[in-house]
Design an enzyme around this catalytic site. Structure first.
Site, PDB file in Angstrom:
ATOM      1  CB  THR A  53      -0.950   0.000   1.210  1.00 45.76           C
ATOM      2  OG1 THR A  53      -1.716  -1.211   1.179  1.00 45.76           O
ATOM      3  CG2 THR A  53      -1.896   1.184   1.185  1.00 45.76           C
ATOM      4  CD  GLU A  54       2.547   3.933   3.718  1.00 46.73           C
ATOM      5  OE1 GLU A  54       3.032   4.872   3.048  1.00 46.73           O
ATOM      6  OE2 GLU A  54       1.726   4.118   4.632  1.00 46.73           O
TER       7      GLU A  54
END
Length: 194
Positions: free
Chosen positions: A69-70
């Site tokens: 996600t990051e």
């Protein structure tokens, strides 16, 4: 007149062909989702994730989901705010993990966040710290990873679900994305961290 029954017979076959095509596509999708989805959810750095997650008592699939996600697994990722590496850590946050005694500063430098092993170590320590701070609540820890601990403290005071209490749309979306990725990694790679 002789052609008429034949024409009607052809129209009876068309719906059956459509059903057969849809059924074939559905069968292919049900048997091949792991191949298609694993391209969307790759898994890298398994050894480093397993080691750091184990050392800090964090679910390695959660670490993987945060990385996905990051940064989308880009060790050189940098945000406009200064977050760096796979888990998009601020150097100050990494140094805070050293200051709290959660990461050995003689082995891992907060200045080396582009190194995947270093970044995963600091990110796992930070996730562990957040989960402990929020009494084991992974959702609160995930929201704090994105929106900050003080904001999550404010949000949990409301008499509603955390997702509904979050006032930052980015953090609401982040919580959903990390949880979805967490589920996908568990499904796609059930034996990755045995």
């Amino acid at each position: 007149m002789a052609n008429r029954p034949r024409l009607l017979a052809w129209y009876r076959v068309l719906p059956m062909l459509a059903v057969a095509v849809v059924g074939g596509v559905s069968a292919a999708y049900s048997y091949a989702p792991s191949l298609m989805v694993s391209a969307i959810f790759p898994l890298k750095y398994e050894e480093q994730i397993a080691q750091s997650a184990s050392a800090h008592g964090v679910d390695p699939y959660l670490v993987s989901a945060v990385i996905e996600t990051e940064s989308g697994w880009d060790p050189d990722a940098k945000s406009s705010q200064g977050a760096r590496g796979l888990m998009q850590l601020m150097p100050e946050t990494a140094q805070d993990m050293v200051d709290k005694g959660l990461v050995d500063g003689s082995l891992y430098s907060a200045d080396d966040l582009e190194d995947p092993a270093v970044n995963i170590e600091f990110g796992s320590a930070y996730l562990s710290y957040l989960i402990t701070y929020f009494n084991g609540s992974a959702d609160r820890a995930i929201a704090a990873y994105n929106g900050g601990m003080g904001n999550v403290d404010d949000w949990v005071q409301q008499d509603t679900s955390l997702h509904n209490a979050i006032t930052f749309p980015e953090t609401q979306a982040y919580l959903i994305r990390v949880n979805n990725a967490h589920d996908r990694y568990r499904q796609l790679y059930p034996d990755a961290f045995m």
